[in-house]
Design an enzyme around this catalytic site. Structure first.
Site, mmCIF file in Angstrom:
data_model
loop_
_atom_site.group_PDB
_atom_site.id
_atom_site.type_symbol
_atom_site.label_atom_id
_atom_site.label_comp_id
_atom_site.label_asym_id
_atom_site.label_seq_id
_atom_site.Cartn_x
_atom_site.Cartn_y
_atom_site.Cartn_z
ATOM 1 N N HIS A 1 -7.209 -10.806 8.983
ATOM 2 C CA HIS A 1 -6.825 -12.265 9.148
ATOM 3 C C HIS A 1 -7.956 -13.036 9.815
ATOM 4 O O HIS A 1 -7.501 -14.321 9.958
ATOM 5 C CB HIS A 1 -5.275 -12.367 9.871
ATOM 6 C CG HIS A 1 -4.327 -12.011 8.642
ATOM 7 N ND1 HIS A 1 -3.119 -12.810 8.658
ATOM 8 C CD2 HIS A 1 -4.054 -11.241 8.030
ATOM 9 C CE1 HIS A 1 -2.354 -12.139 7.686
ATOM 10 N NE2 HIS A 1 -2.961 -11.180 7.386
ATOM 11 N N SER B 1 -9.599 -12.364 3.492
ATOM 12 C CA SER B 1 -9.589 -11.350 2.271
ATOM 13 C C SER B 1 -10.696 -11.321 1.502
ATOM 14 O O SER B 1 -11.227 -12.495 1.148
ATOM 15 C CB SER B 1 -8.469 -11.197 1.380
ATOM 16 O OG SER B 1 -7.185 -10.956 2.109
ATOM 17 N N LYS C 1 3.842 -11.674 -5.679
ATOM 18 C CA LYS C 1 2.737 -10.815 -6.717
ATOM 19 C C LYS C 1 2.801 -9.205 -6.052
ATOM 20 O O LYS C 1 3.076 -8.462 -6.834
ATOM 21 C CB LYS C 1 1.294 -11.313 -6.587
ATOM 22 C CG LYS C 1 0.320 -10.664 -7.829
ATOM 23 C CD LYS C 1 -0.620 -11.230 -7.993
ATOM 24 C CE LYS C 1 -1.603 -10.541 -9.180
ATOM 25 N NZ LYS C 1 -2.655 -11.329 -9.577
ATOM 26 N N GLU D 1 -2.186 20.481 0.466
ATOM 27 C CA GLU D 1 -1.464 19.583 -0.450
ATOM 28 C C GLU D 1 -2.530 18.920 -1.139
ATOM 29 O O GLU D 1 -3.796 18.836 -0.847
ATOM 30 C CB GLU D 1 -0.960 18.480 0.335
ATOM 31 C CG GLU D 1 0.507 19.233 0.969
ATOM 32 C CD GLU D 1 1.791 19.024 0.145
ATOM 33 O OE1 GLU D 1 1.877 19.820 -0.708
ATOM 34 O OE2 GLU D 1 2.530 18.100 0.309
#
Lengths: 254, 423
Positions: B216, B220, B244, B288
């Site tokens: 922030h 972005s 969205k 895994e």
């Protein structure tokens, strides 16, 4: 953009399949069976599971424990409360009496199934050094699951002449290494089914596998029934939110 | 009233709180009107998906811990008790177990998005570094969690992974003994792993907070990889991106639910349904799926210490990616050469994943080595060199101006890179 998303999803799926499939490679590929409990809507064939319980009780349970299962679990294969009480009461379980002395008392629906041996060492000593595995989770605990167990139960034969068998060992096509401590447990007519179904080896193997599949995952039917609702709900919500998204974004030049 | 915050909220209760503790103003600023580039594609969903998955993991984990017993003689049975006797225990456990796979899936896609669109480049280097720290903590947490059911794979996986530290010269063995709290993986090990498995997710929350806080500050990145030029390039986060993200979230939860309800053991190992037995080693000890590529790197190096160093190095390298990339252009949309190499990197990782799942024999040894070589070559050679040699495509002037018409011809690299120099 959507192309990218679908590409990524496809790549992720392919990679996870590529990664998980080969680990389960078997020595001999397992013949696939049609199981009543397979697929997203599958349920346990109650008659088969009840016959399977009979096979478990009369054959398997002489050597194999099923520690995690309760008598009350039999409700899931269609036994009534009275029947369950009767099944539980037909065995005695070790307990401590009010005077502190060890006693044997009749079983209750809330009790676990009784193990045939006092402990693992006793099981080992009585079975040529190989402790019979607990069957509570057997379908989940083997690659191939139900198909594997069925193949194993029907996979006994005489060893090929070229193979040198260990003392007291038996040949099984599907067991890792092909030498198994267990003697072929099922033979034609080994149990007498109450419903008159002919007790062939294949029939008994299929029935007991169905029963053990239920015991391994007693939540299966509830899980699948709930799953249909949950997945449909989220797919519906995907559609709804997408419509809202279109509406919100309608006036944006992008 | 000096020092009190002047709140714009009309609701008297909210106003009263906000005046004394301006959390509502902060939320409004950071998640309400927060200016966000208007050209995000659905790849920008994955950060939010990872955040939601973390919340799901913590919520289910807390309820599992209420019913779990961290003792070697009871752990396996207590997990089975959750599966059979606790109301909807099977649901909580399957959400948690499959949630781990889903968490890594969305995080790996999130990382790929960062690499494809150059989100790690200035000024977002620290944001990226915090992300790598998150990945490391996730891996540790997942490993600790996998040990808790105390099945065969739990026990032997713990043995293999902790033994990695024995590769360290001289102090290796004492370190392993110290990690175990004894001379083999045993009850003290299980106890501390449970403690750490409960602790680390909260550490994760802290780092995720910093990750978001750093985001922030810089704002972005976006699919074009160019800077925001003004308000015409952005939209308020709410409602545009809340809605969205919700679309992606619903679809993600549908896929998540599919695994939980219809293939809950798809990602699991059958061996882990057998109680841990120190005297019987499983035929294959496999981690895994999300750790397989790193496991493959470990096994591809014919030296124990070398393998361990390469494995940790493969993640360590990610820390310096912002400085290894020499290209002035962020988005691979405008990097016609590098984007193919990035595709190769993805293929190398998938191949390494498959290698990790197989016994290291035959073709898998060769594939493992090729994959490992490419992985390191990519970051140490290709990333710096291609950045210098490549001629990027012309960058659009701004997010709101349409991309230059096709056939405009590539501009010289310097000219194309100009809009970014401000960053």
């Amino acid at each position: 953009m959507m192309r990218w998303v679908s590409l990524a999803a496809a790549a992720a799926l392919v990679s996870s399949l590529a990664v998980s499939a080969p680990v389960q490679a078997q020595e001999t590929s397992l013949p696939r069976q049609n199981w009543s409990f397979a697929g997203p809507f599958g349920t346990f064939d109650r008659a088969a599971a009840q016959r399977g319980f009979q096979v478990y009780k009369e054959v398997c349970s002489t050597c194999h424990s099923m520690k995690l299962a309760y008598f009350r679990d039999l409700e899931g294969i269609g036994l009534s409360e009275e029947q369950i009480k009767a099944v539980a009461a037909s065995v005695t379980l070790p307990d401590i009496g009010d005077d502190g002395a060890p006693i044997e008392r009749p079983g209750l629906p809330a009790d676990h199934f009784r193990s045939p041996f006092a402990n693992e060492k006793a099981a080992r000593a009585a079975n040529n050094g190989a402790a019979p595995p607990d069957l509570s989770l057997i379908i989940k605990a083997r690659d191939g699951g139900a198909d594997y167990l069925y193949a194993l139960l029907t996979g006994f034969s005489t060893a090929p002449a070229t193979m040198k068998m260990g003392d007291g060992m038996n040949y099984n096509k599907y067991f890792a290494g092909n030498q198994i401590g267990m003697v072929a447990p099922l033979s034609e007519g080994r149990v007498e089914y109450a419903d008159g179904t002919p007790a062939s080896v294949n029939q008994m193997a299929k029935d007991v596998t169905t029963f053990l599949a239920y015991i391994s995952e007693p939540e299966t039917e509830m899980r699948k029934a709930l799953g249909v609702k949950v997945v449909l709900f989220f797919l519906l919500m995907t559609g709804v939110t997408y419509a809202v998204k279109r509406k919100v974004w309608a006036d944006v030049d992008h | 009233m000096a020092g009190l915050h002047k709140s714009d909220f009309e609701n008297p209760v909210i106003n009263w709180i906000d005046t004394r503790l301006p959390i509502f103003t902060m939320l409004q600023k950071e998640y309400g009107v927060f200016p966000t580039p208007k050209n995000f594609n659905y790849f920008w969903n994955f950060g939010a998906l990872a955040m939601v998955t973390l919340m799901i993991m913590i919520a289910t984990g807390i309820f599992l811990a209420m019913n779990y017993t961290a003792h070697t003689s009871m752990a396996f049975d207590s997990v089975q008790r959750i599966m059979r006797d606790v109301n909807y225990g099977w649901l909580i456990r399957y959400v948690h177990a499959n949630g781990a796979s889903m968490f890594f899936l969305v995080t790996y896609i999130h990382i790929f998005r960062g690499m494809y669109y150059g989100s790690y480049k200035a000024p977002r280097e620290l944001l990226w570094i915090l992300g790598v720290v998150i990945l490391l903590i996730m891996m540790a947490t997942a490993f600790f969690g996998y040990v808790l059911p105390w099945g065969q794979m739990s026990y032997w996986g713990a043995t293999v992974i902790t033994n990695l530290f024995s590769a360290i010269p001289i102090v290796g063995e004492p370190i392993v003994t110290w990690l175990w709290g004894g001379f083999s993986v045993a009850n003290p090990t299980l106890n501390r792993f449970f403690s750490l498995h409960y602790l680390l997710p909260f550490v994760l929350i802290g780092i995720v907070f910093l990750h978001v806080a750093a985001l922030h500050v810089t704002g972005s990145n976006n699919p074009l990889g160019i800077d925001v030029k003004g308000p015409q390039d952005t939209l308020p986060f709410h409602p545009y991106y809340t809605v969205k993200d919700s679309v992606g979230l619903c679809l993600f939860l549908a896929i998540f639910a599919f695994f939980v309800f219809f293939a809950p053991n798809f990602f699991g190992a059958a061996d882990n349904e057998i109680p841990a037995n120190p005297l019987v080693t499983p035929a294959e000890i496999v981690p895994e799926w999300y750790l397989l590529p790193f496991y493959a790197i470990l096994r591809s190096v014919p030296s124990k210490l070398g393998g361990v160093l390469m494995m940790f190095g493969s993640i360590g390298l990610l820390f310096v990616v912002p400085w290894l990339d020499t290209s002035p252009v962020r988005s691979c949309k405008f990097r016609p050469v590098y984007r193919w190499f990035l595709g190769l990197l993805v293929i190398a990782c998938v191949v390494l994943g498959a290698v990790g799942a197989h016994r290291p024999e035959g073709i898998w040894v060769l594939l493992g080595r090729l994959g490992t070589i490419y992985y390191f070559l990519h970051f140490l050679v290709i990333l710096p060199v291609v950045g210098k040699l490549e001629r990027p495509l012309p960058l659009p002037e701004s997010i709101s101006k349409p991309v230059l018409p096709r056939g405009g011809g590539p501009l010289p690299a310097g000219a194309a890179a100009k809009p970014m120099e401000k960053a």
